[in-house]
Design an enzyme around this catalytic site. Structure first.
Site, PDB file in Angstrom:
ATOM      1  N   THR A 123      44.269  51.104  37.232  1.00  0.00           N
ATOM      2  CA  THR A 123      43.068  50.723  37.960  1.00  0.00           C
ATOM      3  C   THR A 123      42.411  51.902  38.673  1.00  0.00           C
ATOM      4  OG1 THR A 123      42.340  49.408  39.854  1.00  0.00           O
ATOM      5  CG2 THR A 123      44.620  50.085  39.873  1.00  0.00           C
ATOM      6  N   ASP A 124      41.126  51.770  38.943  1.00  0.00           N
ATOM      7  CA  ASP A 124      40.427  52.799  39.734  1.00  0.00           C
ATOM      8  C   ASP A 124      40.840  52.744  41.206  1.00  0.00           C
ATOM      9  OD1 ASP A 124      39.177  50.403  40.375  1.00  0.00           O
ATOM     10  OD2 ASP A 124      37.132  51.174  40.198  1.00  0.00           O
ATOM     11  N   TYR A 150      48.799  46.829  46.714  1.00  0.00           N
ATOM     12  CA  TYR A 150      48.580  46.710  45.255  1.00  0.00           C
ATOM     13  C   TYR A 150      48.256  48.087  44.661  1.00  0.00           C
ATOM     14  CZ  TYR A 150      45.763  46.251  41.010  1.00  0.00           C
ATOM     15  OH  TYR A 150      45.241  46.440  39.753  1.00  0.00           O
ATOM     16  N   LYS A 154      50.337  50.422  41.952  1.00  0.00           N
ATOM     17  CA  LYS A 154      49.791  50.874  40.667  1.00  0.00           C
ATOM     18  C   LYS A 154      49.839  52.414  40.600  1.00  0.00           C
ATOM     19  CE  LYS A 154      48.217  48.785  37.717  1.00  0.00           C
ATOM     20  NZ  LYS A 154      48.798  48.108  36.519  1.00  0.00           N
ATOM     21  N   ARG A 274      38.503  41.714  54.519  1.00  0.00           N
ATOM     22  CA  ARG A 274      39.835  42.093  54.012  1.00  0.00           C
ATOM     23  C   ARG A 274      40.305  43.331  54.777  1.00  0.00           C
ATOM     24  NH1 ARG A 274      39.740  43.540  47.697  1.00  0.00           N
ATOM     25  NH2 ARG A 274      40.208  41.346  47.454  1.00  0.00           N
TER      26      ARG A 274
HETATM   27  P1  NAD Z   1      46.479  38.944  35.916  1.00  0.00           P
HETATM   28  O1  NAD Z   1      47.051  38.787  37.276  1.00  0.00           O
HETATM   29  O2  NAD Z   1      45.392  38.023  35.474  1.00  0.00           O
HETATM   30  O3  NAD Z   1      47.639  38.822  34.838  1.00  0.00           O
HETATM   31  C1  NAD Z   1      48.876  39.460  34.990  1.00  0.00           C
HETATM   32  C2  NAD Z   1      49.833  38.875  33.948  1.00  0.00           C
HETATM   33  O4  NAD Z   1      51.078  39.563  34.093  1.00  0.00           O
HETATM   34  C3  NAD Z   1      50.115  37.380  34.152  1.00  0.00           C
HETATM   35  O5  NAD Z   1      50.079  36.711  32.919  1.00  0.00           O
HETATM   36  C4  NAD Z   1      51.527  37.357  34.737  1.00  0.00           C
HETATM   37  O6  NAD Z   1      52.252  36.185  34.412  1.00  0.00           O
HETATM   38  C5  NAD Z   1      52.138  38.599  34.096  1.00  0.00           C
HETATM   39  N1  NAD Z   1      53.251  39.133  34.888  1.00  0.00           N
HETATM   40  C6  NAD Z   1      53.278  39.364  36.233  1.00  0.00           C
HETATM   41  N2  NAD Z   1      54.486  39.831  36.596  1.00  0.00           N
HETATM   42  C7  NAD Z   1      55.231  39.919  35.468  1.00  0.00           C
HETATM   43  C8  NAD Z   1      56.559  40.344  35.180  1.00  0.00           C
HETATM   44  N3  NAD Z   1      57.386  40.758  36.149  1.00  0.00           N
HETATM   45  N4  NAD Z   1      56.995  40.297  33.893  1.00  0.00           N
HETATM   46  C9  NAD Z   1      56.175  39.864  32.904  1.00  0.00           C
HETATM   47  N5  NAD Z   1      54.930  39.438  33.106  1.00  0.00           N
HETATM   48  C10 NAD Z   1      54.454  39.468  34.375  1.00  0.00           C
HETATM   49  O7  NAD Z   1      46.031  40.459  35.826  1.00  0.00           O
HETATM   50  P2  NAD Z   1      44.792  41.110  35.068  1.00  0.00           P
HETATM   51  O8  NAD Z   1      43.609  41.034  35.943  1.00  0.00           O
HETATM   52  O9  NAD Z   1      44.746  40.587  33.693  1.00  0.00           O
HETATM   53  O10 NAD Z   1      45.260  42.635  35.061  1.00  0.00           O
HETATM   54  C11 NAD Z   1      46.001  43.156  33.949  1.00  0.00           C
HETATM   55  C12 NAD Z   1      46.275  44.629  34.196  1.00  0.00           C
HETATM   56  O11 NAD Z   1      45.042  45.329  34.366  1.00  0.00           O
HETATM   57  C13 NAD Z   1      47.075  44.914  35.469  1.00  0.00           C
HETATM   58  O12 NAD Z   1      47.961  45.967  35.198  1.00  0.00           O
HETATM   59  C14 NAD Z   1      46.028  45.336  36.491  1.00  0.00           C
HETATM   60  O13 NAD Z   1      46.578  46.189  37.454  1.00  0.00           O
HETATM   61  C15 NAD Z   1      45.047  46.052  35.585  1.00  0.00           C
HETATM   62  N6  NAD Z   1      43.657  46.075  36.064  1.00  0.00           N
HETATM   63  C16 NAD Z   1      43.000  44.903  36.323  1.00  0.00           C
HETATM   64  C17 NAD Z   1      41.663  44.931  36.704  1.00  0.00           C
HETATM   65  C18 NAD Z   1      40.874  43.680  36.973  1.00  0.00           C
HETATM   66  O14 NAD Z   1      39.713  43.789  37.366  1.00  0.00           O
HETATM   67  N7  NAD Z   1      41.418  42.498  36.777  1.00  0.00           N
HETATM   68  C19 NAD Z   1      41.012  46.166  36.827  1.00  0.00           C
HETATM   69  C20 NAD Z   1      41.741  47.346  36.611  1.00  0.00           C
HETATM   70  C21 NAD Z   1      43.059  47.286  36.188  1.00  0.00           C
HETATM   71  O1  DAU Z   2      38.888  47.946  40.767  1.00  0.00           O
HETATM   72  C1  DAU Z   2      39.832  47.356  39.922  1.00  0.00           C
HETATM   73  C2  DAU Z   2      40.517  46.220  40.637  1.00  0.00           C
HETATM   74  O2  DAU Z   2      39.569  45.161  40.704  1.00  0.00           O
HETATM   75  C3  DAU Z   2      41.788  45.737  39.928  1.00  0.00           C
HETATM   76  O3  DAU Z   2      42.717  46.767  39.926  1.00  0.00           O
HETATM   77  C4  DAU Z   2      42.357  44.503  40.625  1.00  0.00           C
HETATM   78  O4  DAU Z   2      43.454  44.007  39.894  1.00  0.00           O
HETATM   79  C5  DAU Z   2      41.276  43.449  40.675  1.00  0.00           C
HETATM   80  O5  DAU Z   2      41.744  42.320  41.392  1.00  0.00           O
HETATM   81  C6  DAU Z   2      40.018  43.996  41.338  1.00  0.00           C
HETATM   82  O6  DAU Z   2      40.224  44.256  42.751  1.00  0.00           O
HETATM   83  P1  DAU Z   2      39.122  43.906  43.843  1.00  0.00           P
HETATM   84  O7  DAU Z   2      39.807  43.782  45.142  1.00  0.00           O
HETATM   85  O8  DAU Z   2      37.970  44.821  43.766  1.00  0.00           O
HETATM   86  O9  DAU Z   2      38.644  42.478  43.253  1.00  0.00           O
HETATM   87  P2  DAU Z   2      38.370  41.087  43.961  1.00  0.00           P
HETATM   88  O10 DAU Z   2      37.819  40.193  42.910  1.00  0.00           O
HETATM   89  O11 DAU Z   2      39.522  40.601  44.753  1.00  0.00           O
HETATM   90  O12 DAU Z   2      37.205  41.450  44.993  1.00  0.00           O
HETATM   91  C7  DAU Z   2      35.981  42.017  44.547  1.00  0.00           C
HETATM   92  C8  DAU Z   2      35.122  42.264  45.784  1.00  0.00           C
HETATM   93  O13 DAU Z   2      34.751  40.999  46.337  1.00  0.00           O
HETATM   94  C9  DAU Z   2      35.845  42.996  46.897  1.00  0.00           C
HETATM   95  O14 DAU Z   2      34.914  43.821  47.579  1.00  0.00           O
HETATM   96  C10 DAU Z   2      36.320  41.895  47.834  1.00  0.00           C
HETATM   97  C11 DAU Z   2      35.226  40.860  47.685  1.00  0.00           C
HETATM   98  N1  DAU Z   2      35.647  39.456  47.887  1.00  0.00           N
HETATM   99  C12 DAU Z   2      36.728  39.014  47.181  1.00  0.00           C
HETATM  100  C13 DAU Z   2      37.170  37.708  47.325  1.00  0.00           C
HETATM  101  C14 DAU Z   2      38.366  37.212  46.564  1.00  0.00           C
HETATM  102  C15 DAU Z   2      34.926  38.631  48.732  1.00  0.00           C
HETATM  103  O15 DAU Z   2      33.917  39.037  49.356  1.00  0.00           O
HETATM  104  N2  DAU Z   2      35.365  37.337  48.870  1.00  0.00           N
HETATM  105  C16 DAU Z   2      36.463  36.836  48.229  1.00  0.00           C
HETATM  106  O16 DAU Z   2      36.804  35.654  48.408  1.00  0.00           O
END
Ligand code: NAD
Ligand code: DAU
Length: 336
Positions: A123-124, A150, A154, A274
């Site tokens: 992640t960034d 978190y 990472k 947050r």
């Molecule tokens: P998510 O939370 O939707 O999914 C995570 C998955 O991992 C789930 O299916 C969960 O059951 C599984 N998991 C958790 N712990 C586990 C374990 N111990 N063993 C096996 N499986 C396990 O997450 P996501 O948003 O799909 O993110 C996927 C990856 O991308 C992560 O590594 C996250 O850090 C990275 N990432 C996400 C975002 C984003 O915006 N969502 C952005 C940048 C990077």
């Molecule tokens: O930047 C990459 C990351 O993006 C990933 O590594 C994380 O896994 C992913 O969850 C996400 O993190 P953020 O904290 O940026 O995402 P989130 O959706 O939780 O929040 C996005 C923005 O919205 C952040 O500024 C917080 C704000 N927010 C979030 C929630 C859940 C709100 O204002 N209200 C809310 O209820």
């Protein structure tokens, strides 16, 4: 080719599994997922009878299991993680366990079993935060400065992956991407929470002043970038992936979604911020563009509209998610 995908029942992992089998229908996928609150087998229902997809319910921290499932795969694409910043603030322990220890177990197994490639999804957020009054972006030279538990977990996993390349020459690649959005996004995250709350007639909780900026990446564009890295990426290298040229504030995102759903701004509720909230994220993705020819296919407006449409058409999916264990967490998070 046979791939081990970890976390393939989560948001990005499941999109990647679908992307891969659509584009490479003769490849085989072993999908290892613990099915935490974020993992959802319903998302993989259409693959139940696909002989090229094997789901294994298990933990990446389980050394014996990981060594067994990794044995006959060619490459590993590692998505599994605890991924929600707010949950990491409430309890960092599972984040360190899965994101750091789980990654170590996988790296070790990949090395012992001579894997051709280990691709780590990161992640960034490992780079910390940018300010609003500068145009600066995270780039290939930005030092690590994670703020949330978190992000710190990472960052720890990224360092381990690099250590396995530098020390043991495990053929690794890493990608650090910005905020994803799209189908099957778990509705605790900002965009799906906003869409589904509005569809349920609930308020949208906007943290602080709502002027936090994110660089949104459509999940399909992310999958295409990882595909290119797997095909043409340089071993040992880290690629930054972003979705936009200019970021957008949370409140502007909310206003776009309100417009798409024909709702009024009365639904906006400003809530407590947050702790340690990162002000702005933005990524300079020119290296992956210049080296591998990747750029996002979708504009934010276009993909946001597709995403809203997906949530309208898949109400059953997210309603079942929201009525489960999710509610207990939801109440705790927003009880103030
Ligand atoms: P998510 O939370 O939707 O999914 C995570 C998955 O991992 C789930 O299916 C969960 O059951 C599984 N998991 C958790 N712990 C586990 C374990 N111990 N063993 C096996 N499986 C396990 O997450 P996501 O948003 O799909 O993110 C996927 C990856 O991308 C992560 O590594 C996250 O850090 C990275 N990432 C996400 C975002 C984003 O915006 N969502 C952005 C940048 C990077
Ligand atoms: O930047 C990459 C990351 O993006 C990933 O590594 C994380 O896994 C992913 O969850 C996400 O993190 P953020 O904290 O940026 O995402 P989130 O959706 O939780 O929040 C996005 C923005 O919205 C952040 O500024 C917080 C704000 N927010 C979030 C929630 C859940 C709100 O204002 N209200 C809310 O209820």
């Amino acid at each position: 080719m046979k791939l081990l995908i970890t976390g393939g029942a989560g948001f990005i992992g499941s999109n990647f599994v679908h992307y891969w089998l659509n584009n490479y229908p003769n490849d085989d996928i072993v999908n290892l997922d613990k099915l935490t609150y974020a993992g959802n087998l319903e998302t993989l229902k259409d693959l139940e009878n696909n002989p090229h997809h094997q789901f294994i319910h298990g933990d990446i921290c389980d050394t014996e299991l990981v060594n067994r499932v990794i044995e006959d795969v060619d490459i590993v694409v590692h998505f599994a993680a605890e991924s929600h910043v707010d949950r990491s603030i409430l309890d960092p322990t599972p984040f360190v366990k899965t994101n750091v220890e789980g990654t170590l177990v996988l790296l070790d197994a990949a090395l012992k079993n001579g894997k051709k490639r280990f691709h780590h999804i990161s992640t960034d957020e490992v780079f910390g935060a940018l300010s609003l009054d500068q145009n600066e972006k995270f780039d290939d030279n930005t030092p690590y400065n994670p703020h949330s538990p978190y992000a710190a977990s990472k960052a720890g996993s990224d360092h381990l992956v690099r250590a396995y390349y530098d020390t043991y020459q495990l053929p690794v690649t890493i990608s650090n991407c910005t905020n994803n959005y799209g189908p099957h996004h778990f509705p605790e995250k900002f965009i799906p929470l906003t869409i589904t709350n509005l569809m349920e007639g609930k308020k949208i909780p906007v943290y602080g002043d709502g002027l936090y900026v994110r660089d949104w990446l459509y999940v399909e564009d992310h999958c295409a970038a990882v595909d290119l890295i797997l095909q043409k990426g340089k071993i040992g290298k880290t690629y930054l992936i972003g979705g936009m040229n200019e970021g957008i504030s949370n409140i502007e995102v909310v206003k776009k979604i309100l417009k798409l759903l024909n709702k009024s701004e009365d639904s906006i509720e400003y809530v407590k911020d947050r702790p340690g909230h990162d002000r702005r994220y933005a990524i300079d993705w020119s290296t992956i563009h210049e080296e591998l020819g990747w750029s996002p296919k979708y504009s934010f407006d276009e993909a946001l509209e597709k995403t809203v449409k997906w949530f309208i058409e898949n109400e059953e999916w997210w309603k079942r998610v929201k009525s489960g264990a999710y509610l207990e967490y939801y109440n705790k998070q927003y009880s103030q």
